[in-house]
Design an enzyme around this catalytic site. Sequence first.
Site, PDB file in Angstrom:
ATOM      1  N   SER A 129       0.858  -1.181   0.000  1.00  0.00           N
ATOM      2  CA  SER A 129       0.000   0.000   0.000  1.00  0.00           C
ATOM      3  C   SER A 129       0.892   1.228   0.000  1.00  0.00           C
ATOM      4  O   SER A 129       2.062   1.159   0.391  1.00  0.00           O
ATOM      5  CB  SER A 129      -0.892   0.005   1.248  1.00  0.00           C
ATOM      6  N   TYR A 177      -1.724  -1.421  10.470  1.00  0.00           N
ATOM      7  CA  TYR A 177      -1.781  -1.591   9.010  1.00  0.00           C
ATOM      8  C   TYR A 177      -0.556  -0.960   8.351  1.00  0.00           C
ATOM      9  O   TYR A 177       0.098  -1.572   7.502  1.00  0.00           O
ATOM     10  CB  TYR A 177      -3.064  -0.968   8.465  1.00  0.00           C
TER      11      TYR A 177
END
Length: 329
Positions: free
Chosen positions: A142, A155
Amino acid sequence: MGLRDHVVVVTGASSGIGRATAEAFARKGSAVVLAARREEALEAAAHACAKHRGARTLVVPTDMTDAKAVEDLARRAVQEFGRIDVWVNNAAVNAFGRFEDVPLEDFRKVLDVNVMGYVHGARAALRVMREQGTGTLINIASIVGAVAQPYSHPYGMSKHAVRGLGSSLRQQLRVEGVKGIEVCTVLPATIDTPHFQQAANYTGRKVVAMPPVYSPERVARAVVRLVRRPRREVVVGPAGRALVRQSRMAPGLAERAMARQTDKTHLSHDEEAPATHGTLHVPAEGEGSVHGGWGGRRRTALRRTAVAAALAGAAVAAGRRATHGPAGA
């Protein structure tokens, strides 16, 4: 060997990027092995894949935190189709909240799925690929693996780890003189998937997709291209590419920009939300879906239309200047 002859394993294939990626390879005629926790959603995804000419599918419900289950996934793929040409590590979960507010059990779960799940997948895939002498391992990270965010600490940590895993694996294969095996990392920007609705949330505010939002199909196309033309890392989405560039040139500025954007647009200022574990410990019910309802396709189309209109306007203006000469001439 064309993609029609490829065997592709996709984890997290029950929804979002994983499901879009499975369908993208099925569209090319590849044999697709779909893995995730939810059998019902995997079956629905496999049914969509099977509609494409030449595509073959295998559904293997798998908990990526279970190393043995992941080894069994690889074994079943080889038993069914004889080889594994591409392995896409994609299964991921998220937890939002102030650092002190996220329960440790949820913090650990995010790291277990997003980091150890990728470790298990990479070990299973590379074992097969080393025997074959060829293969492509693709890890979905990401942009928060380049510029972390507030409110999603585990995350961000996990996606930084995914980038580190890819880099270290490439280096190991290089020093060992291994050729024919590629390791690639994909860094998507905000993608229109059910990810945000399914995340654990302890912020007290509804989590929404931070604009600009791109379609999962865009990520899937990038993954398919990597198999044909492998690259170390690929960022998906112009906004993501701009942020990653900024993080290299002015990391402090990039952090400040991400902090403002996250607080302003990633958490609703109008809608409250109760504390929830999301789907961290119990998977969502139902057949799943590719999209999350954030308008990724529509917004991408609108952005392209706006850019095309701007370019057309600029071309017309340039034509007029060429015809009439510069102002004041």
